[in-house]
Design a protein around this motif. Structure first.
Motif, PDB file in Angstrom:
ATOM      1  N   GLY A 317       0.784  -1.230   0.000  1.00 61.53           N
ATOM      2  CA  GLY A 317       0.000   0.000   0.000  1.00 61.53           C
ATOM      3  C   GLY A 317       0.818   1.284   0.000  1.00 61.53           C
ATOM      4  O   GLY A 317       0.263   2.376  -0.040  1.00 61.53           O
ATOM      5  N   LYS A 318       2.143   1.171   0.026  1.00 62.94           N
ATOM      6  CA  LYS A 318       2.989   2.372   0.009  1.00 62.94           C
ATOM      7  C   LYS A 318       3.623   2.523  -1.366  1.00 62.94           C
ATOM      8  O   LYS A 318       3.947   1.520  -2.009  1.00 62.94           O
ATOM      9  N   GLN A 319       3.818   3.743  -1.784  1.00 64.85           N
ATOM     10  CA  GLN A 319       4.413   3.985  -3.092  1.00 64.85           C
ATOM     11  C   GLN A 319       5.918   4.207  -2.950  1.00 64.85           C
ATOM     12  O   GLN A 319       6.363   5.263  -2.523  1.00 64.85           O
ATOM     13  N   ILE A 320       6.683   3.187  -3.283  1.00 60.75           N
ATOM     14  CA  ILE A 320       8.148   3.320  -3.256  1.00 60.75           C
ATOM     15  C   ILE A 320       8.583   3.792  -4.640  1.00 60.75           C
ATOM     16  O   ILE A 320       8.114   3.278  -5.656  1.00 60.75           O
ATOM     17  N   ARG A 321       9.453   4.799  -4.676  1.00 62.94           N
ATOM     18  CA  ARG A 321       9.855   5.357  -5.980  1.00 62.94           C
ATOM     19  C   ARG A 321      11.228   4.843  -6.400  1.00 62.94           C
ATOM     20  O   ARG A 321      12.074   4.513  -5.563  1.00 62.94           O
ATOM     21  N   LYS A 322      11.421   4.826  -7.700  1.00 59.61           N
ATOM     22  CA  LYS A 322      12.729   4.445  -8.263  1.00 59.61           C
ATOM     23  C   LYS A 322      13.820   5.270  -7.581  1.00 59.61           C
ATOM     24  O   LYS A 322      13.673   6.494  -7.440  1.00 59.61           O
TER      25      LYS A 322
END
Ligand code: HEM
Length: 416
Positions: A317-322
């Motif tokens: 549910g968390k947005q991990i970014r490149k």
């Protein structure tokens, strides 16, 4: 534990549960030095298991993965979570890079790992066992009786350093240099031991020069079973640049030294804090293999490994970014009560004692795990033959690091 230590722990618990979640910074080395990191991880596991710490001074922002199964998922997904930009929360300085295969992705990682893996083949381990036993016996026989001494220096360091000298076929009388290089490689500059960045680099260059000398001897000789000969003759390693050779040497020195050292010290701590388990061990020495695994879980000698996201990914549910740093906190996953029953307790006869995260998972799973277990088992077989009690006399001095979880000093006494 004395009253001061109990008060410190109570204050840490109150603080961990009262501060805003977003302010929690589990990578603070002070939490590890004071052994007060536990309630912070406990709260994250319950309330925010994939936690984002916004900019944290010189470390920068990072994600903390704190639950067992989530850590497994990250560790086994090297396609997305890369080791290439470093495996500790702190970035290595741009102008002093030491490539090493633990901090590489396939295919280079796999090829270099294959070169050194035979050092821990079952046949080699069986051959080393007798040597470890006789050395452990000698170290133990020379310990003072009835007086307080430092277990870390006299036993944990000495035993693991002797082992390292054997693995590298390093001049035995100079073996403490290996301990020194291991410590300097993992120290943050700014202490009495490692005053400046330049000092650290100078000492690591000395390490490289010594190892280049050994390389030159071995590269022109027949291939042998020691690590330097393996690297000098291995197809994937024989053309390494000097800094890459240094990186891999440091990997093998730190891998084989600090971790096992802190497990040996940790076993003394754990048994002293849990006298019923110590008695169980004396009554049932056949429990030693499972006691060894339980100690490695309980201690978690490497508190974390870091990865870097190669692409944007939604994770729990968390947005991990490149480009984000993702920290797998083994120290926390090993205390996850959804996977390990009663995880804060030290229990030497658990049903599945090897079910822990301390050696990691996936393509980087510890090369030396069986060797480390064997060393611990043998040293304890020899201890039990000689000394029924080893008493911890005071609080230990712990390492101020969110990576190496261990002890600098542990005062003990063998009763007369
Ligand atoms: C109790 C002792 C030890 C512990 C807790 C430990 C822990 C670890 C961990 C957590 C990793 C990384 C796993 C991952 O990223 O998934 C690792 C990798 C490694 N360990 Fe150990 N280790 C121990 C003993 C040793 C010993 C004795 C050696 C020496 C022979 C060793 C050599 C290595 C190497 C070479 C790697 C890199 C593997 C790769 O990247 O493929 N370790 N270890």
């Amino acid at each position: 534990m004395d009253d001061g230590a109990i008060a410190l722990k109570e204050a840490a618990r109150a603080k961990a549960y009262s501060m805003p979640l977003e302010d929690i910074r589990v990578a603070d080395p002070e939490l590890f030095r004071t052994d007060t990191h536990w309630p912070y991880f406990e709260r994250l596991r319950k309330e925010d298991p994939v936690h984002y710490a916004a900019d944290d001074g010189d470390i920068g922002p990072y994600w903390s993965i704190t639950k067992y199964n989530d850590i497994m998922d990250v560790d086994t997904n090297h396609q997305v979570f890369s080791s290439e930009r470093g495996i500790t929360i702190r970035d290595a300085p741009e102008d002093f890079q030491m490539p090493m295969f633990i901090a590489m992705d396939p295919p280079k990682h796999d090829a270099q790992r294959k070169v050194v893996s035979p050092i821990v083949s079952p046949a080699n381990l069986a051959q080393m066992e007798g040597l470890i036993r006789s050395r452990a016996g000698k170290i133990l026989d020379e310990l003072p009786i009835g007086e307080t001494f430092d277990w870390v220096d006299r036993v944990s360091i000495e035993l693991t350093t002797q082992m390292l000298a054997t693995l590298f076929d390093f001049p035995f009388e100079e073996r403490r240099k290996l301990t020194f290089w291991s410590d300097i490689a993992t120290s943050a500059p700014g202490t009495d031991f490692c005053p400046t960045v330049e000092y650290r680099r100078e000492k690591l260059r000395e390490c490289l020069n010594t190892f280049i000398g050994l390389w030159n001897e071995r590269v022109n000789a027949e291939p042998k079973g020691d690590l330097i000969s393996m690297l000098a003759h291995g197809e994937a390693t024989r053309n390494m640049e000097p800094m890459e050779y240094l990186g891999n040497v440091i990997l093998l020195i730190v891998g084989g030294n600090d971790t096992t050292r802190n497990s040996i010290s940790g076993s003394i701590m754990a048994l002293n804090q849990n006298p019923d388990q110590y008695q169980k061990l004396r009554d049932h020495p056949e429990l030693l293999p499972s006691m060894v695994s339980e100690t490695i879980r309980w201690q978690t000698p490497l508190a974390h490994m870091r990865r870097t996201a190669l692409e944007d990914i939604e994770f729990r549910g968390k947005q991990i970014r490149k480009g984000d740093k993702v920290i797998m906190w083994y120290v926390s996953g090993n205390r996850d009560d959804e996977v390990i029953a009663n995880p804060d307790a030290y229990v030497i006869d658990r049903e599945r004692p090897r079910h822990h995260l301390s050696f990691g998972f996936g393509i980087h799973r510890c090369v030396g795990n069986r060797l480390a277990e064997m060393q611990l088992r043998v040293v304890w077989e020899e201890i039990l033959k000689r000394y029924p009690v080893i008493e911890v006399m005071d609080e230990p001095r712990r390492v101020a690091s969110a990576f190496i979880k261990g002890y600098e000093y542990l005062p003990v006494r063998i009763p007369g």
